[in-house]
Write a protein that holds these residues in place. Structure first.
Motif, PDB file in Angstrom:
ATOM      1  N   ASP A  47      41.279  45.127  71.275  1.00 55.62           N
ATOM      2  CA  ASP A  47      41.190  46.587  71.283  1.00 55.62           C
ATOM      3  C   ASP A  47      42.534  47.232  71.597  1.00 55.62           C
ATOM      4  N   ARG A  48      43.282  46.598  72.505  1.00 57.57           N
ATOM      5  CA  ARG A  48      44.601  47.125  72.858  1.00 57.57           C
ATOM      6  C   ARG A  48      45.528  47.087  71.656  1.00 57.57           C
ATOM      7  N   LEU A  49      45.492  46.000  70.889  1.00 54.62           N
ATOM      8  CA  LEU A  49      46.336  45.924  69.703  1.00 54.62           C
ATOM      9  C   LEU A  49      45.922  46.974  68.679  1.00 54.62           C
ATOM     10  N   VAL A 106      53.951  41.265  66.785  1.00 53.34           N
ATOM     11  CA  VAL A 106      52.791  40.406  66.534  1.00 53.34           C
ATOM     12  C   VAL A 106      53.282  39.118  65.893  1.00 53.34           C
ATOM     13  N   GLY A 107      52.973  37.985  66.493  1.00 52.92           N
ATOM     14  CA  GLY A 107      53.428  36.711  65.961  1.00 52.92           C
ATOM     15  C   GLY A 107      52.510  36.157  64.887  1.00 52.92           C
ATOM     16  N   CYS A 173      53.774  39.125  72.998  1.00 50.19           N
ATOM     17  CA  CYS A 173      53.231  39.613  71.691  1.00 50.19           C
ATOM     18  C   CYS A 173      51.807  39.110  71.483  1.00 50.19           C
ATOM     19  N   HIS A 174      51.056  39.902  70.672  1.00 52.41           N
ATOM     20  CA  HIS A 174      49.764  39.465  70.187  1.00 52.41           C
ATOM     21  C   HIS A 174      49.988  38.447  69.070  1.00 52.41           C
ATOM     22  N   VAL A 175      48.913  37.788  68.624  1.00 46.86           N
ATOM     23  CA  VAL A 175      49.054  36.764  67.586  1.00 46.86           C
ATOM     24  C   VAL A 175      48.149  37.082  66.403  1.00 46.86           C
ATOM     25  N   HIS A 204      44.159  37.843  67.497  1.00 50.09           N
ATOM     26  CA  HIS A 204      44.004  39.284  67.709  1.00 50.09           C
ATOM     27  C   HIS A 204      43.889  40.037  66.397  1.00 50.09           C
ATOM     28  N   MET A 205      44.756  39.716  65.458  1.00 49.20           N
ATOM     29  CA  MET A 205      44.779  40.362  64.142  1.00 49.20           C
ATOM     30  C   MET A 205      44.650  39.287  63.071  1.00 49.20           C
TER      31      MET A 205
END
Length: 390
Positions: A47-49, A106-107, A173-175, A204-205
Motif C-alpha cells: 500500500d505504501r508503494l 524499485v528493484g 527500495c521496494h521489489v 510489492h509491484m
C-alpha cells in the motif's frame, strides 16, 4: 496474519509463456508447499508503494525501476545485491538532484527468475532442447538434464527471493518482477483478514510482459485479482484500444498508483507510436503512470553473436519519451532499466566505453545485456538533464 486463499482459481483463459512441466505430481506438491509459506512482502508495504506511485503519476515524483534482466540462483548472485541496490540509490540521488523531484526506487529483484522466450525450443546443430526460461524453470547449460523444466525450482525461487530481501538495507527500495509463472504467483496470493483484500505475496509491484498482456489472457486475469501496483509492458504494436481495455480491466476505479504503463518502443519507433497512446489514455481520465523502458526495444546482435544494446539508442529513446510527454502536457514518470552494480561489458558505449570488440570480456548476464555501474550512473545524470531541459 495473512491467510492463503482457496487453491488457485480455475480458469479457461490462455496462459501464454508457461513451462511444459513434465511431472504433474511434483508440480502439485510444490504448489501446495508454496501455499503454506509466509508471504515475502506485507500489505502495508504494498500500500505504501502504491501511494508513492500515485504521487509519481500526479507529476510529484519519478519511478526508478532497475535490476537484472534475469536473477540467478546461488551465493554469487546474493553477494551482488547490496552493490546493485547501492547503484540504484546513487542513480536516484543523481536523478532527484537534477530534476528536483523525489525518486521512488524499485528493484527488479527478489523474484525476477523467469523469462519469456520468443521460441519454446533452441537448436544447436542437430540437437533441439527446451529454451532456457530462467532459473525458475530450468538451467542455462545446453543439455537435456539442465533444460528439463523442474517444478522444484519454483520452491528455490521463494527461498532465494527471501534471501535477497534479507540483504536489502531497510528502507532502500521496494521489489518487483514480471508475474510470468502463474503456478508460482497464484500460490503466493494471500488475503488480508482485516480488509479482505487479495495481495500477491511474491513482490510489492508486479508487471505483465509484452508477450502476456492479452486482454482475454490468464495473466491479465491474475493481475486484476490482486491489489498490488501493476505494470504492463507496452511495445510498438500496442494500440490505444488495447491500453484502454487494460485500464478497464486492471484499474476500473482509476486509483492513482495502481497501474503503470512501461513503454518499450525502441529509439526508432517511439516517436511514431507513443503520442497517440498517451493522448487517448490521458483523455480517458485514467491516472496511469508512464515509464520508459529504453532497453528492450533497442537490442542488437554484435558481430561476435552476443546480444547488446547501444547507449546512444537507449539515450535517444529516453529523450523522445520525455519530449513527447512534455508536448502533450503529461508527466514522463520515470525509467525502467536492466542494470547491475558490477563492471560488466554488455552494452556498447559510455564515458569509459565498452566496444563491440570488448563485449565478451565480462559478459555475465543470464539473458539480456545490462548497463554496468558506470553506464547506469551516466544515464541517470543524462536523464536528469533531459527531464529539466524538455
Amino acid at each position: 496474519m495473512l491467510t492463503a486463499p482457496t487453491r488457485s482459481r480455475h480458469t479457461s483463459r490462455t496462459a501464454a509463456q508457461q513451462p511444459a512441466w513434465i511431472d504433474p505430481v511434483t508440480l502439485h506438491r510444490v504448489i501446495g508447499d508454496l501455499e503454506k509459506q509466509p508471504p515475502l512482502v506485507q500489505p502495508r508495504e504494498v500500500d505504501r508503494l502504491r501511494e508513492m506511485l500515485g504521487r509519481a503519476a500526479a507529476g510529484q515524483a519519478l519511478l526508478l525501476q532497475g535490476g537484472h534482466c534475469a536473477e540467478t540462483f546461488g551465493e554469487q548472485a546474493l553477494d551482488e545485491v547490496e552493490n546493485n541496490v547501492g547503484t540504484l540509490r546513487r542513480m536516484g540521488r543523481a536523478l532527484s538532484y537534477g530534476t528536483g523531484l523525489p525518486i521512488v526506487p524499485v528493484g527488479r529483484m527478489a523474484g525476477q527468475y523467469a523469462k519469456p522466450r520468443s521460441r519454446s525450443t533452441e537448436t544447436r546443430g542437430e540437437v533441439e532442447l527446451p529454451s532456457y526460461r530462467g532459473d525458475a524453470v530450468n538451467g542455462p547449460e545446453f543439455n537435456e538434464r539442465d533444460r528439463a523444466p523442474d517444478p522444484w525450482r519454483m520452491r528455490t525461487v521463494y527461498d532465494e527471493s527471501a534471501a535477497v530481501l534479507e540483504r536489502i538495507p531497510d528502507g532502500a527500495c521496494h521489489v518487483s518482477h514480471e508475474a510470468l509463472l502463474l503456478d508460482y504467483e497464484n500460490a503466493l496470493v494471500r488475503v488480508d483478514p482485516e480488509t479482505g483484500r487479495r495481495y500477491s505475496g511474491s513482490g510489492h509491484m508486479l508487471w505483465i510482459g509484452e508477450r502476456t498482456r492479452q486482454l482475454d489472457g490468464a495473466h491479465v486475469e491474475f493481475a486484476a485479482g490482486v491489489d498490488n501496483p501493476i505494470g504492463v509492458k507496452v511495445g510498438p504494436t500496442a494500440t490505444a484500444d488495447q491500453l484502454l481495455g487494460l485500464v478497464e480491466l486492471l484499474d476500473p476505479g482509476h486509483r492513482p498508483g495502481r497501474l503503470t504503463f512501461i513503454t518499450r518502443m525502441g529509439a526508432e519507433g517511439v516517436t511514431e507510436v507513443l503520442p497517440e497512446l498517451v493522448e487517448k489514455v490521458a483523455s480517458s481520465g485514467s491516472p496511469v503512470l508512464w515509464v520508459c523502458d529504453p532497453m528492450h526495444g533497442n537490442t542488437r546482435t554484435a558481430d561476435n553473436g552476443l546480444k547488446t544494446r547501444w547507449i546512444s539508442d537507449i539515450a535517444a529513446e529516453v529523450h523522445a519519451f520525455v519530449r513527447i510527454h512534455r508536448a502533450l502536457g503529461t508527466h514522463p514518470g520515470g525509467l525502467h532499466l536492466e542494470m547491475t552494480g558490477s563492471h560488466v561489458t554488455e552494452c556498447v558505449g559510455g564515458f569509459d566505453p565498452v566496444t563491440s570488440e570488448t563485449l565478451g570480456e565480462r559478459y555475465t548476464s543470464a539473458c539480456d545485456p545490462r548497463l554496468n555501474r558506470g553506464q547506469s550512473l551516466e544515464l541517470a545524470r543524462l536523464a536528469a538533464d533531459l527531464w529539466t531541459r524538455n
